[in-house]
Design an enzyme around this catalytic site. Structure first.
Site, PDB file in Angstrom:
ATOM      1  N   ASN A   1       0.730   0.023   6.171  1.00  0.00           N
ATOM      2  CA  ASN A   1       0.943  -0.918   4.756  1.00  0.00           C
ATOM      3  C   ASN A   1       1.545  -2.048   5.642  1.00  0.00           C
ATOM      4  O   ASN A   1       2.415  -2.028   6.440  1.00  0.00           O
ATOM      5  CB  ASN A   1       1.957  -0.222   4.148  1.00  0.00           C
ATOM      6  CG  ASN A   1       2.654  -1.131   3.089  1.00  0.00           C
ATOM      7  OD1 ASN A   1       2.246  -1.926   2.814  1.00  0.00           O
ATOM      8  ND2 ASN A   1       3.833  -0.434   2.653  1.00  0.00           N
ATOM      9  N   GLY A   2       1.144  -3.369   5.327  1.00  0.00           N
ATOM     10  CA  GLY A   2       1.789  -4.522   5.978  1.00  0.00           C
ATOM     11  C   GLY A   2       0.769  -5.511   6.313  1.00  0.00           C
ATOM     12  O   GLY A   2      -0.521  -5.302   5.923  1.00  0.00           O
TER      13      GLY A   2
ATOM     14  N   LYS B   1       3.238  -2.517  -7.094  1.00  0.00           N
ATOM     15  CA  LYS B   1       4.545  -2.578  -7.591  1.00  0.00           C
ATOM     16  C   LYS B   1       5.354  -3.051  -6.688  1.00  0.00           C
ATOM     17  O   LYS B   1       6.409  -3.706  -7.013  1.00  0.00           O
ATOM     18  CB  LYS B   1       4.920  -0.899  -7.752  1.00  0.00           C
ATOM     19  CG  LYS B   1       6.335  -0.938  -8.188  1.00  0.00           C
ATOM     20  CD  LYS B   1       6.421  -1.217  -9.751  1.00  0.00           C
ATOM     21  CE  LYS B   1       7.712  -1.128 -10.440  1.00  0.00           C
ATOM     22  NZ  LYS B   1       7.908  -1.971 -11.529  1.00  0.00           N
TER      23      LYS B   1
ATOM     24  N   LYS C   1       5.055 -10.491 -19.130  1.00  0.00           N
ATOM     25  CA  LYS C   1       4.758  -9.299 -19.441  1.00  0.00           C
ATOM     26  C   LYS C   1       3.261  -9.223 -20.077  1.00  0.00           C
ATOM     27  O   LYS C   1       2.466  -8.414 -20.069  1.00  0.00           O
ATOM     28  CB  LYS C   1       5.614  -8.644 -20.492  1.00  0.00           C
ATOM     29  CG  LYS C   1       7.079  -8.217 -19.899  1.00  0.00           C
ATOM     30  CD  LYS C   1       7.074  -7.084 -18.952  1.00  0.00           C
ATOM     31  CE  LYS C   1       6.684  -7.238 -17.712  1.00  0.00           C
ATOM     32  NZ  LYS C   1       7.814  -7.778 -16.609  1.00  0.00           N
TER      33      LYS C   1
ATOM     34  N   ARG D   1       1.594   1.621  -5.897  1.00  0.00           N
ATOM     35  CA  ARG D   1       1.773   0.742  -4.751  1.00  0.00           C
ATOM     36  C   ARG D   1       0.587  -0.136  -4.592  1.00  0.00           C
ATOM     37  O   ARG D   1       0.766  -1.351  -3.757  1.00  0.00           O
ATOM     38  CB  ARG D   1       2.351   1.372  -3.708  1.00  0.00           C
ATOM     39  CG  ARG D   1       3.509   2.023  -3.785  1.00  0.00           C
ATOM     40  CD  ARG D   1       3.924   2.674  -2.486  1.00  0.00           C
ATOM     41  NE  ARG D   1       4.421   1.776  -1.478  1.00  0.00           N
ATOM     42  CZ  ARG D   1       5.458   1.332  -1.146  1.00  0.00           C
ATOM     43  NH1 ARG D   1       6.553   1.673  -1.905  1.00  0.00           N
ATOM     44  NH2 ARG D   1       5.752   0.175  -0.191  1.00  0.00           N
TER      45      ARG D   1
ATOM     46  N   TRP E   1      -3.773  -1.627  -1.344  1.00  0.00           N
ATOM     47  CA  TRP E   1      -3.701  -3.094  -2.212  1.00  0.00           C
ATOM     48  C   TRP E   1      -4.269  -4.077  -1.045  1.00  0.00           C
ATOM     49  O   TRP E   1      -3.575  -4.507  -0.071  1.00  0.00           O
ATOM     50  CB  TRP E   1      -2.346  -3.483  -2.581  1.00  0.00           C
ATOM     51  CG  TRP E   1      -2.315  -4.692  -3.349  1.00  0.00           C
ATOM     52  CD1 TRP E   1      -2.553  -4.649  -4.805  1.00  0.00           C
ATOM     53  CD2 TRP E   1      -1.990  -6.050  -3.037  1.00  0.00           C
ATOM     54  NE1 TRP E   1      -2.283  -5.883  -5.239  1.00  0.00           N
ATOM     55  CE2 TRP E   1      -1.929  -6.932  -4.142  1.00  0.00           C
ATOM     56  CE3 TRP E   1      -1.689  -6.475  -1.951  1.00  0.00           C
ATOM     57  CZ2 TRP E   1      -1.706  -8.334  -4.126  1.00  0.00           C
ATOM     58  CZ3 TRP E   1      -1.477  -8.022  -1.680  1.00  0.00           C
ATOM     59  CH2 TRP E   1      -1.443  -8.749  -2.802  1.00  0.00           C
TER      60      TRP E   1
ATOM     61  N   GLU F   1       0.508 -10.230 -17.437  1.00  0.00           N
ATOM     62  CA  GLU F   1       0.323  -9.102 -16.393  1.00  0.00           C
ATOM     63  C   GLU F   1      -0.437  -8.105 -16.770  1.00  0.00           C
ATOM     64  O   GLU F   1      -1.264  -7.346 -15.848  1.00  0.00           O
ATOM     65  CB  GLU F   1       1.456  -8.863 -15.460  1.00  0.00           C
ATOM     66  CG  GLU F   1       2.409  -8.025 -16.097  1.00  0.00           C
ATOM     67  CD  GLU F   1       3.784  -8.034 -15.139  1.00  0.00           C
ATOM     68  OE1 GLU F   1       3.524  -7.942 -13.860  1.00  0.00           O
ATOM     69  OE2 GLU F   1       4.866  -8.069 -15.819  1.00  0.00           O
TER      70      GLU F   1
ATOM     71  N   GLU G   1       9.952 -14.170 -19.105  1.00  0.00           N
ATOM     72  CA  GLU G   1       9.720 -12.838 -19.018  1.00  0.00           C
ATOM     73  C   GLU G   1       8.812 -12.282 -19.855  1.00  0.00           C
ATOM     74  O   GLU G   1       7.769 -11.715 -19.534  1.00  0.00           O
ATOM     75  CB  GLU G   1      11.091 -12.017 -18.943  1.00  0.00           C
ATOM     76  CG  GLU G   1      10.886 -10.217 -18.900  1.00  0.00           C
ATOM     77  CD  GLU G   1      10.131  -9.867 -17.587  1.00  0.00           C
ATOM     78  OE1 GLU G   1       9.904 -10.854 -16.558  1.00  0.00           O
ATOM     79  OE2 GLU G   1       9.888  -8.696 -17.481  1.00  0.00           O
TER      80      GLU G   1
ATOM     81  N   CYS H   1       0.793  -1.219  -0.111  1.00  0.00           N
ATOM     82  CA  CYS H   1      -0.033   0.081  -0.009  1.00  0.00           C
ATOM     83  C   CYS H   1       0.906   1.244   0.060  1.00  0.00           C
ATOM     84  O   CYS H   1       1.983   0.993   0.344  1.00  0.00           O
ATOM     85  CB  CYS H   1      -0.827  -0.109   1.303  1.00  0.00           C
ATOM     86  SG  CYS H   1      -1.705  -1.434   1.417  1.00  0.00           S
TER      87      CYS H   1
ATOM     88  N   HIS I   1       7.345 -32.321 -24.496  1.00  0.00           N
ATOM     89  CA  HIS I   1       7.191 -33.125 -23.471  1.00  0.00           C
ATOM     90  C   HIS I   1       5.691 -32.539 -23.022  1.00  0.00           C
ATOM     91  O   HIS I   1       5.275 -32.887 -21.608  1.00  0.00           O
ATOM     92  CB  HIS I   1       8.206 -32.598 -22.449  1.00  0.00           C
ATOM     93  CG  HIS I   1       9.354 -33.225 -22.852  1.00  0.00           C
ATOM     94  ND1 HIS I   1       9.770 -34.663 -22.995  1.00  0.00           N
ATOM     95  CD2 HIS I   1      10.542 -32.501 -23.171  1.00  0.00           C
ATOM     96  CE1 HIS I   1      11.055 -34.657 -23.588  1.00  0.00           C
ATOM     97  NE2 HIS I   1      11.443 -33.617 -23.696  1.00  0.00           N
TER      98      HIS I   1
HETATM   99  C1  F6R Z   1       6.730  -8.042 -12.910  1.00  0.00           C
HETATM  100  C2  F6R Z   1       6.887  -7.480 -11.832  1.00  0.00           C
HETATM  101  C3  F6R Z   1       6.928  -8.192 -10.533  1.00  0.00           C
HETATM  102  C4  F6R Z   1       8.436  -8.010  -9.784  1.00  0.00           C
HETATM  103  C5  F6R Z   1       8.189  -8.884  -8.446  1.00  0.00           C
HETATM  104  C6  F6R Z   1       9.676  -8.563  -7.524  1.00  0.00           C
HETATM  105  O1  F6R Z   1       6.568  -7.074 -14.119  1.00  0.00           O
HETATM  106  O2  F6R Z   1       7.353  -6.330 -11.841  1.00  0.00           O
HETATM  107  O3  F6R Z   1       7.133  -9.620 -10.901  1.00  0.00           O
HETATM  108  O4  F6R Z   1       9.435  -8.263 -10.373  1.00  0.00           O
HETATM  109  O5  F6R Z   1       7.304  -8.347  -7.645  1.00  0.00           O
HETATM  110  O6  F6R Z   1       9.652  -7.179  -7.163  1.00  0.00           O
HETATM  111  P1  F6R Z   1      11.028  -6.463  -6.702  1.00  0.00           P
HETATM  112  O7  F6R Z   1      12.067  -6.694  -8.123  1.00  0.00           O
HETATM  113  O8  F6R Z   1      10.843  -5.229  -6.650  1.00  0.00           O
HETATM  114  O9  F6R Z   1      11.703  -7.497  -5.707  1.00  0.00           O
END
Ligand code: F6R
Length: 611
Positions: A99-100, A606, A488, A27, A73, A491, A484, A2, A507
Site C-alpha cells: 500500500n503506497g 476511504k 456528498k 480502502r 485502489w 461523490e 459539503e 489499498c 458573480h
Molecule cells: C469525502 C471524504 C474525503 C475525506 C478526505 C480526507 O466524503 O471522505 O473527502 O474527507 O479524503 O480524509 P481524512 O479526513 O481521513 O483525512
C-alpha cells in the site's frame, strides 16, 4: 489507499484473509488478491471486488497457515488481473502486497531491466518484489536483510507484507507512510492496514512506525529499524469492538453512520463539557494550553470533508476566540513556501489520521517549530501520533467512503476548542459560553428530530434524482455546509454539484440557472437570513428550482421555494451540525435511486495515503 491483511499461525489463513479483505474493501476495491503458502505458494487475484476473488478461488487449493491479501485502489497501472496484488518476483522467490507509492520505481525498473528482469504488470510493487529478489540472490543474504537493503533504495511510501519461498512460516512487514497494525495472538499474528480485520481474534495490537521492519513467525515477532537496530514492540489493548463494524440492519454503512450522529456527537462531547454549562475540559490539549491561548494565528490543514469542517472552525475560532485563522488544503500547503511562525497553532483535521497530504503538511509545520494539534477519529493513527497534542473525535469507525459522522464530530471538537479558547482568552463572555454549551448538548436530540423527516426528504430526493447538475449555496457558517452538501452529492451519485457562498452566485454561477437547475439553499441561520431570501429570489427569478433548508416554522421562504426541509431552531454556532443532516440524507437517497454503490463510490477510497 489499498487494504492489506496477512496471517501467520496455526489456523487456515484463507477465511481470515477473505473476511479481512471484506472489512478493508472500503480502502480500495478495484481488484483483490491473496497468496497462500503451504509449502508452495498459490496466488489468486483478479480485477473487481473481494466477491469476485471468492468466485475465482472456488475449487482451488486454499490451504495454508501463512498468507497475505490485498484489495487495491489503483495508482500505477489500470485495475486489471495482472496489476492486482500480490505480486511475485520474476524468479518466484518473493510475494509482496503493498500500500503506497514507490516514487523512484521507473529508475529502479530500468536498472532491473538491465540486469535481465522482465515485468508482468505496470505496477511499482512488482519492481520492488524484483529489487528485493535481485539483492537477495546476488548477495546471498537473508530475506530480511534483502528487504531492508531494498527499502533503503526506495523513495516513496509503503506498507508492505513480504513472503520469501526459502523461509517458509515467516512474514516480513515494513512501513513508511502507509499504516500497518499487527495483532498479537497466542502463537499467531495478524497484520492489516487497520484493526478491523484483527479485532475478532485479539485485542492486543501494535502499530508499526515509519522505517520499522517486523519479522514474524508463529512463535515470535522481532522488530527492527531499517538500519538494523533492535526495537521493543509496544503492544497495546484496543477498544474497537465487532459491533462497530456491522451494518446493524441498515442497508448501507453510510445510512447507518448518518443515523448514528446523535450518538456520535454525544460521544464527542461526553466527559468534555459540564452538563450544567459551566465549563469545557479537553484533556488532550491540557499540556499545550498556554501555547493555544497565546497563539497569534491558527492554521488549519486538512483535505476533503475534513477541510470543510476546518472552514466551519475558521468562523468559530475567529468569532469566539478572536484568533485569525487560515484554512489550507494539505496538498497545497505542503508545496507552497508557507510562512510559519513558532507561535502559530496548526490544527490538522483527519478522520483516518493517515491522509498523506495532511501528514506531509504537519511534518513541514513541525520543522518550522510551530505547535501542531490533531483532530483525528482513528486512535493510534499516524497523524494522532505525530502531532504534539490533540482531541479524538470518538465518532467510531466510519466505513462508508463518504464521510458523514466524522464531519459532525470534527465540527463538535472545533466548537468545543473555540469556546474553550474564547473563555480562556476572555473573548467569549461566560453567559454566552454557557449558552453555547447548552446549545451543543441539545444538538443530538435535534438531529433525532431531523432524522424522523427521512421519508419526506426521500420524496424530495425522488424529484431530483435524474438531474445532471446541482448548486448549493449558503452564507457564513452554512457556506462550508453548502460545499459539503455538494461534495456528498457528487461523490456518491456522480451528479455534478458545486457549492458557493450565496453572494458569489451573481458573480458567475447564476448564469447556470434555468428551469432544470436545482439549488439547495441553506437558509437556516439568523444573521444572514434576509440576505439568503434575496439570493433565493434571484434564483427563482431565473426559473431555478429551490430546495431550502430552513428553521422550523419559517413562512417567508416556504412561499418562494419549491421544497423546504425544516430543521429545529438552534443557535447559529451549532447550525452546521443540523443543516448538514438533510443534505447527507438527500445525497444518500438520490444515489440509491440512481443505483449507485453508496458505500464504495467509483474511483474513490476511504483513506488517501498517496499524495
Ligand atoms: C469525502 C471524504 C474525503 C475525506 C478526505 C480526507 O466524503 O471522505 O473527502 O474527507 O479524503 O480524509 P481524512 O479526513 O481521513 O483525512
Amino acid at each position: 489507499m489499498c487494504g492489506i491483511v496477512a496471517y501467520v499461525g496455526d489456523r487456515t489463513a484463507f477465511p481470515i484473509l477473505i473476511k479481512g479483505l471484506q472489512r478493508l474493501e472500503y480502502r480500495g476495491y478495484d481488484s483483490a488478491g491473496i497468496a497462500l503458502h503451504n509449502g508452495t505458494s498459490h496466488v489468486y487475484k483478479c480485477k473487481g471486488k473481494v466477491k469476485d476473488l471468492e468466485n475465482l478461488v472456488k475449487d482451488k487449493d486454499i490451504s495454508g497457515t501463512v498468507g497475505m491479501g490485498h484489495t487495491r485502489w489503483a495508482t500505477h497501472g489500470e485495475p486489471s488481473d495482472r496489476n492486482a496484488h500480490p505480486h511475485q518476483s520474476m524468479k518466484g522467490k518473493f510475494s509482496v502486497v503493498h500500500n503506497g507509492i514507490i516514487e523512484n520505481y521507473t529508475h529502479l525498473k530500468k536498472e532491473l531491466s538491465n540486469r535481465g528482469y522482465s515485468f508482468e504488470s505496470d505496477t511499482d510493487t512488482e519492481v520492488l518484489a524484483n529489487l528485493i529478489e535481485n539483492i537477495y540472490l546476488e548477495q546471498n543474504i537473508s530475506a530480511e536483510l534483502a528487504v531492508r537493503l531494498a527499502l533503503s533504495r526506495v523513495v516513496g511510501a509503503y506498507g508492505l507484507v513480504i513472503y520469501c519461498e526459502d523461509e517458509p512460516g515467516q512474514l516480513i512487514a515494513a512501513r513508511k507512510g502507509s499504516p500497518l497494525v499487527i495483532g498479537v495472538g497466542n502463537q499467531e499474528y495478524f497484520l492489516a492496514s487497520d484493526a478491523t480485520p484483527i479485532i475478532e481474534y485479539t485485542d492486543q495490537v501494535m502499530y508499526l512506525n515509519d522505517e520499522e521492519v517486523a519479522i514474524i513467525t508463529r512463535e515470535k515477532l522481532e522488530l527492527k529499524s531499517l538500519s538494523n537496530d533492535n526495537l521493543t514492540p509496544d503492544v497495546k489493548k484496543i477498544t474497537l469492538s465487532i459491533d462497530h463494524i456491522d451494518k446493524n440492519g441498515y442497508e448501507h454503512f453510510m445510512l447507518k453512520e448518518i443515523h448514528e450522529q446523535p450518538a456520535t456527537i454525544t460521544d464527542t462531547f461526553r466527559g468534555r463539557v459540564a452538563m450544567d454549562g459551566s465549563k469545557i475540559f479537553l484533556g488532550g490539549v491540557l499540556d499545550v494550553m498556554p501555547k493555544l491561548i497565546n497563539a497569534k494565528r491558527i492554521i488549519i490543514v486538512a483535505c476533503g470533508t475534513s477541510w470543510h469542517a476546518g472552514l466551519v472552525g475558521e468562523y468559530l475560532f475567529e468569532k469566539y476566540a478572536r484568533i485569525p485563522v487560515e484554512v489550507e488544503y494539505g496538498s497545497e500547503f505542503r508545496y507552497r513556501h508557507p510562512i510559519i511562525f513558532e507561535d502559530d497553532l496548526v490544527i490538522a483535521i483527519s478522520q483516518s489520521g493517515e491522509t498523506a497530504d495532511t501528514l506531509a503538511a504537519i511534518r513541514k509545520v513541525k520543522e518550522a517549530g510551530a505547535t501542531v494539534l490533531g483532530i483525528c477519529n482513528v486512535a493510534g493513527s499516524t497523524i494522532s501520533r505525530e502531532t504534539d497534542a490533540g482531541v479524538y473525535t470518538h465518532a467510531g469507525i466510519e466505513i462508508g467512503v463518504a464521510s458523514t459522522k466524522a464531519f459532525t464530530s470534527q465540527i463538535t471538537v472545533l466548537l468545543m476548542m473555540a469556546m474553550l479558547l474564547g473563555s480562556k482568552r476572555k473573548t467569549l463572555p461566560q453567559a454566552e459560553y454557557s449558552t453555547l454549551i447548552h446549545e451543543l448538548i441539545s444538538v443530538p436530540e435535534k438531529i433525532e428530530e431531523i432524522l424522523k423527516e427521512e421519508e419526506k426528504i426521500k420524496k424530495i430526493a425522488s424529484v431530483y434524482k435524474d438531474v445532471s447538475n446541482a448548486l448549493y449555496m449558503g452564507r457564513g457558517l452554512l457556506y462550508p455546509v453548502a460545499l459539503e452538501g455538494a461534495l456528498k452529492l457528487k461523490e456518491i451519485s456522480y451528479i455534478h454539484a458545486e457549492g458557493y457562498p450565496a453572494a458569489e452566485m451573481k458573480h458567475g454561477p447564476i448564469a447556470l440557472i434555468d428551469e432544470n437547475m436545482p439549488v439547495f439553499a441553506l437558509a437556516a441561520n439568523d444573521t444572514s437570513y434576509e440576505k439568503m431570501i434575496s439570493n433565493i429570489q434571484e434564483v427563482k427569478a431565473r426559473k431555478g428550482k429551490v430546495v431550502a433548508i430552513v428553521t422550523r416554522g419559517d413562512k417567508s421562504i416556504r412561499k418562494m421555494a419549491d421544497h423546504v426541509i425544516e430543521i429545529p431552531e438552534c443557535h447559529e454556532a451549532v447550525s452546521p451540525l443540523l443543516a448538514v443532516i438533510p443534505l447527507q440524507i438527500l445525497s444518500y437517497h438520490i444515489a440509491v435511486m440512481r443505483g449507485c454503490n453508496v458505500d464504495q463510490p467509483r474511483n474513490l477510497a476511504k483513506s488517501v495515503t498517496v499524495e
